[in-house]
Design a protein around this motif. Structure first.
Motif, PDB file in Angstrom:
ATOM      1  N   THR A  26     -41.602   4.447 -35.477  1.00 52.50           N
ATOM      2  CA  THR A  26     -41.670   5.143 -34.190  1.00 52.50           C
ATOM      3  C   THR A  26     -40.560   4.633 -33.281  1.00 52.50           C
ATOM      4  OG1 THR A  26     -44.068   5.392 -34.408  1.00 52.50           O
ATOM      5  CG2 THR A  26     -43.119   5.722 -32.226  1.00 52.50           C
ATOM      6  N   ALA A  27     -39.614   5.523 -32.971  1.00 52.47           N
ATOM      7  CA  ALA A  27     -38.441   5.131 -32.186  1.00 52.47           C
ATOM      8  C   ALA A  27     -38.618   5.377 -30.693  1.00 52.47           C
ATOM      9  CB  ALA A  27     -37.207   5.884 -32.684  1.00 52.47           C
ATOM     10  N   VAL A  28     -39.385   6.405 -30.333  1.00 48.38           N
ATOM     11  CA  VAL A  28     -39.614   6.756 -28.935  1.00 48.38           C
ATOM     12  C   VAL A  28     -41.113   6.919 -28.728  1.00 48.38           C
ATOM     13  CG1 VAL A  28     -39.187   8.465 -27.111  1.00 48.38           C
ATOM     14  CG2 VAL A  28     -37.374   7.903 -28.736  1.00 48.38           C
ATOM     15  N   GLY A  50     -33.899   3.533 -28.678  1.00 41.29           N
ATOM     16  CA  GLY A  50     -34.398   4.876 -28.933  1.00 41.29           C
ATOM     17  C   GLY A  50     -33.668   5.956 -28.164  1.00 41.29           C
ATOM     18  N   LYS A  51     -32.676   5.579 -27.351  1.00 41.05           N
ATOM     19  CA  LYS A  51     -32.002   6.564 -26.506  1.00 41.05           C
ATOM     20  C   LYS A  51     -31.188   7.573 -27.326  1.00 41.05           C
ATOM     21  CE  LYS A  51     -28.094   3.485 -25.378  1.00 41.05           C
ATOM     22  NZ  LYS A  51     -28.387   2.525 -26.475  1.00 41.05           N
ATOM     23  N   SER A  52     -30.508   7.122 -28.364  1.00 41.34           N
ATOM     24  CA  SER A  52     -29.732   8.048 -29.191  1.00 41.34           C
ATOM     25  C   SER A  52     -30.645   8.962 -30.002  1.00 41.34           C
ATOM     26  CB  SER A  52     -28.792   7.275 -30.124  1.00 41.34           C
ATOM     27  OG  SER A  52     -27.735   6.693 -29.400  1.00 41.34           O
ATOM     28  N   THR A  53     -31.792   8.434 -30.411  1.00 38.52           N
ATOM     29  CA  THR A  53     -32.766   9.255 -31.124  1.00 38.52           C
ATOM     30  C   THR A  53     -33.231  10.403 -30.235  1.00 38.52           C
ATOM     31  OG1 THR A  53     -33.555   7.438 -32.496  1.00 38.52           O
ATOM     32  CG2 THR A  53     -35.065   9.275 -32.162  1.00 38.52           C
ATOM     33  N   LEU A  54     -33.534  10.094 -28.996  1.00 35.42           N
ATOM     34  CA  LEU A  54     -33.980  11.123 -28.063  1.00 35.42           C
ATOM     35  C   LEU A  54     -32.894  12.175 -27.854  1.00 35.42           C
ATOM     36  CD1 LEU A  54     -36.362  11.911 -26.206  1.00 35.42           C
ATOM     37  CD2 LEU A  54     -35.117  10.790 -24.371  1.00 35.42           C
ATOM     38  N   ILE A 236     -34.824   3.000 -20.892  1.00 35.28           N
ATOM     39  CA  ILE A 236     -35.704   2.968 -22.053  1.00 35.28           C
ATOM     40  C   ILE A 236     -35.512   1.648 -22.794  1.00 35.28           C
ATOM     41  CG2 ILE A 236     -34.022   4.194 -23.497  1.00 35.28           C
ATOM     42  CD1 ILE A 236     -36.415   5.594 -24.871  1.00 35.28           C
ATOM     43  N   HIS A 237     -36.622   1.034 -23.187  1.00 35.51           N
ATOM     44  CA  HIS A 237     -36.587  -0.260 -23.872  1.00 35.51           C
ATOM     45  C   HIS A 237     -37.623  -0.243 -24.988  1.00 35.51           C
ATOM     46  CE1 HIS A 237     -36.036  -4.555 -24.445  1.00 35.51           C
ATOM     47  NE2 HIS A 237     -37.331  -4.742 -24.301  1.00 35.51           N
ATOM     48  N   GLU A 238     -37.154  -0.454 -26.204  1.00 40.11           N
ATOM     49  CA  GLU A 238     -38.032  -0.440 -27.374  1.00 40.11           C
ATOM     50  C   GLU A 238     -38.869   0.830 -27.428  1.00 40.11           C
ATOM     51  OE1 GLU A 238     -40.221  -4.103 -27.385  1.00 40.11           O
ATOM     52  OE2 GLU A 238     -38.448  -5.302 -27.920  1.00 40.11           O
ATOM     53  N   GLY A 239     -38.212   1.949 -27.105  1.00 39.91           N
ATOM     54  CA  GLY A 239     -38.856   3.247 -27.215  1.00 39.91           C
ATOM     55  C   GLY A 239     -39.697   3.665 -26.035  1.00 39.91           C
ATOM     56  N   VAL A 240     -39.820   2.820 -25.018  1.00 39.61           N
ATOM     57  CA  VAL A 240     -40.696   3.088 -23.876  1.00 39.61           C
ATOM     58  C   VAL A 240     -39.868   3.150 -22.590  1.00 39.61           C
ATOM     59  CG1 VAL A 240     -42.672   2.244 -22.550  1.00 39.61           C
ATOM     60  CG2 VAL A 240     -42.605   1.914 -25.029  1.00 39.61           C
ATOM     61  N   VAL A 241     -40.165   4.113 -21.703  1.00 39.60           N
ATOM     62  CA  VAL A 241     -39.499   4.187 -20.405  1.00 39.60           C
ATOM     63  C   VAL A 241     -40.017   3.063 -19.514  1.00 39.60           C
ATOM     64  CG1 VAL A 241     -39.156   5.559 -18.318  1.00 39.60           C
ATOM     65  CG2 VAL A 241     -39.153   6.675 -20.546  1.00 39.60           C
ATOM     66  N   VAL A 242     -39.096   2.233 -19.027  1.00 37.49           N
ATOM     67  CA  VAL A 242     -39.493   1.089 -18.196  1.00 37.49           C
ATOM     68  C   VAL A 242     -38.896   1.172 -16.793  1.00 37.49           C
ATOM     69  CG1 VAL A 242     -39.880  -0.447 -20.152  1.00 37.49           C
ATOM     70  CG2 VAL A 242     -37.582  -0.296 -19.151  1.00 37.49           C
ATOM     71  N   GLY A 243     -38.199   2.263 -16.510  1.00 39.36           N
ATOM     72  CA  GLY A 243     -37.640   2.462 -15.179  1.00 39.36           C
ATOM     73  C   GLY A 243     -37.195   3.899 -15.023  1.00 39.36           C
ATOM     74  N   ALA A 300     -13.553  -0.800 -26.707  1.00 37.50           N
ATOM     75  CA  ALA A 300     -14.950  -1.101 -26.996  1.00 37.50           C
ATOM     76  C   ALA A 300     -15.481  -0.205 -28.089  1.00 37.50           C
ATOM     77  CB  ALA A 300     -15.776  -0.902 -25.720  1.00 37.50           C
ATOM     78  N   ALA A 301     -16.188  -0.766 -29.026  1.00 31.63           N
ATOM     79  CA  ALA A 301     -16.760  -0.002 -30.123  1.00 31.63           C
ATOM     80  C   ALA A 301     -18.036   0.665 -29.659  1.00 31.63           C
ATOM     81  CB  ALA A 301     -17.062  -0.937 -31.298  1.00 31.63           C
ATOM     82  N   PRO A 302     -18.410   1.801 -30.320  1.00 30.14           N
ATOM     83  CA  PRO A 302     -19.643   2.480 -29.933  1.00 30.14           C
ATOM     84  C   PRO A 302     -20.850   1.561 -30.060  1.00 30.14           C
ATOM     85  CG  PRO A 302     -18.327   3.821 -31.458  1.00 30.14           C
ATOM     86  CD  PRO A 302     -17.701   2.461 -31.413  1.00 30.14           C
ATOM     87  N   ASP A 303     -21.751   1.712 -29.092  1.00 33.17           N
ATOM     88  CA  ASP A 303     -23.009   0.969 -29.150  1.00 33.17           C
ATOM     89  C   ASP A 303     -23.999   1.808 -29.941  1.00 33.17           C
ATOM     90  OD1 ASP A 303     -25.161  -0.686 -28.609  1.00 33.17           O
ATOM     91  OD2 ASP A 303     -25.695   0.470 -26.831  1.00 33.17           O
ATOM     92  N   ARG A 304     -24.030   1.619 -31.230  1.00 32.88           N
ATOM     93  CA  ARG A 304     -24.838   2.473 -32.062  1.00 32.88           C
ATOM     94  C   ARG A 304     -26.301   2.137 -31.923  1.00 32.88           C
ATOM     95  NH1 ARG A 304     -21.509   5.415 -34.883  1.00 32.88           N
ATOM     96  NH2 ARG A 304     -19.414   4.680 -35.287  1.00 32.88           N
ATOM     97  N   ASP A 305     -27.107   3.188 -31.891  1.00 31.49           N
ATOM     98  CA  ASP A 305     -28.528   3.016 -31.684  1.00 31.49           C
ATOM     99  C   ASP A 305     -29.204   2.821 -33.029  1.00 31.49           C
ATOM    100  OD1 ASP A 305     -30.958   2.955 -30.562  1.00 31.49           O
ATOM    101  OD2 ASP A 305     -30.865   4.913 -29.614  1.00 31.49           O
ATOM    102  N   GLU A 306     -29.296   1.586 -33.465  1.00 34.61           N
ATOM    103  CA  GLU A 306     -29.922   1.280 -34.746  1.00 34.61           C
ATOM    104  C   GLU A 306     -31.440   1.301 -34.572  1.00 34.61           C
ATOM    105  OE1 GLU A 306     -28.291   1.144 -37.371  1.00 34.61           O
ATOM    106  OE2 GLU A 306     -26.264   0.959 -36.615  1.00 34.61           O
ATOM    107  N   ASN A 307     -32.054   2.293 -35.179  1.00 32.98           N
ATOM    108  CA  ASN A 307     -33.462   2.511 -34.910  1.00 32.98           C
ATOM    109  C   ASN A 307     -34.378   1.796 -35.897  1.00 32.98           C
ATOM    110  OD1 ASN A 307     -33.496   4.476 -32.620  1.00 32.98           O
ATOM    111  ND2 ASN A 307     -32.101   5.505 -34.015  1.00 32.98           N
ATOM    112  N   ARG A 308     -33.826   1.173 -36.875  1.00 31.50           N
ATOM    113  CA  ARG A 308     -34.670   0.439 -37.824  1.00 31.50           C
ATOM    114  C   ARG A 308     -34.333  -1.051 -37.766  1.00 31.50           C
ATOM    115  NH1 ARG A 308     -37.843   3.054 -41.324  1.00 31.50           N
ATOM    116  NH2 ARG A 308     -37.575   5.274 -41.553  1.00 31.50           N
TER     117      ARG A 308
END
Length: 308
Positions: A26-28, A50-54, A236-243, A300-308
């Motif tokens: 579960t990413a988001v 989880g931002k890139s997943t969304l 978003i932090h660890e799949g949850v909106v925190v702000g 700067a290299a892309p900040d890839r959203d590694e979801n696993r």
């Protein structure tokens, strides 16, 4: 969906299905957000948040890929984009959705067709949609976007290998904007772009969308690049909106440790910038930067959203 919103996410949960030896992930988790016409929203989070997943799901890209490459899927809540429910979206409706949604992937600049010029690359989406599109008008529209994104006019005749990584990324942004999308979803659009022009690039994206009453969801881990341009942020932090709210509103009253860390980093950077500006005022002048605003491939290299 209420007509006033171009995107409505209500308690959305997104999962990567189990495959091979990997279990479902579960990413988001329970994401809620609305975006109004003409509103520019930043989606902020660290790698793996989880931002890139969304972004992938909201843009329809996950539906385009279907079950390939373990694509993410909505398993809870509702995500409505331009009147289309994304949960279980049928392919028959996907083409209609993509008429109004633009998407810029975080690695888009590295995936440009190598034997096409910048002029051809930026204008290509116009001809893919309408083969009879006026070529002169297409050229003017492409040149206007290239200039707005701080690329030298001479780059129109160059091919991707003749550009820096940051310049290639800006070509990809121009491609994403040329169809005048009602909603542009840009995933780390300034990845690889020199830090000195990142804010300006986001300004251009926001300004162009606002000028035509269109919206944007700009995904980034770089809050400084968003600060001048977005109306609100969702953290978003660890799949949850925190702000959620205006940048100053969120940072001045952090309700989560991750947001508190963002606030400390942001205000510390601003204090450092003020100190540097004071030192510059005392100097005899600054050296000239590159006239074309180009960057080296060491950006700067892309900040890839590694979801696993």
């Amino acid at each position: 969906m209420a007509d006033r919103y171009v995107l409505t996410a209500s308690d959305v949960t997104i999962e990567y299905p189990a495959h091979s030896v990997s279990s479902a992930f579960t990413a988001v988790k329970g994401f809620t957000l609305t975006i109004e016409p003409g509103e520019i929203v930043g989606l902020v989070g660290s790698s793996g948040s989880g931002k890139s997943t969304l972004a992938h799901v909201a843009s329809g890209q996950a539906a385009v890929r279907g079950s390939k490459d373990n694509s993410p899927r909505i398993i809870g809540g509702s995500l409505d984009v331009l009147g289309f429910e994304m949960r279980g979206l049928k392919r028959s409706k996907l083409n209609k959705l993509t008429l109004g949604v633009g998407y810029v992937a975080q690695d888009a600049g590295s995936n440009l067709t190598s034997n096409m010029t910048v002029a051809e690359l930026v204008a290509e989406p116009l001809f893919l949609r309408d083969k009879r599109y006026n070529r002169h008008e297409a050229g003017l529209k492409a040149a206007t976007l290239v200039d707005a994104l701080l690329l030298p006019v001479g780059s129109m005749l160059k091919q991707p290998h003749e550009l820096s990584s940051g310049q290639r990324q800006r070509v990809a942004i121009a491609r994403g904007l040329i169809l005048d999308p009602v909603l542009l979803i840009a995933d780390e659009p300034t990845a690889g772009v020199d830090v000195s022009v990142r804010g300006a690039v986001v300004d251009v994206i926001a300004g162009l969308q606002r000028s035509r009453g269109a919206s944007a969801l700009i995904v980034s881990h770089d809050l400084a690049a968003l600060r001048r341009s977005v109306d609100r942020i969702a953290v978003i932090h660890e799949g949850v909106v925190v702000g959620l709210g205006g940048i100053d509103e969120v940072l001045s009253d952090p309700r989560h440790p991750y947001v508190a860390g963002l606030a400390r980093e942001t205000y510390s950077d601003e204090a450092d910038d003020d100190f540097d500006d004071d030192e510059d005022d005392e100097g005899e002048g600054e050296g000239d930067g590159d006239e074309d605003g180009s960057e080296s491939d060491a950006g700067a290299a892309p900040d890839r959203d590694e979801n696993r």
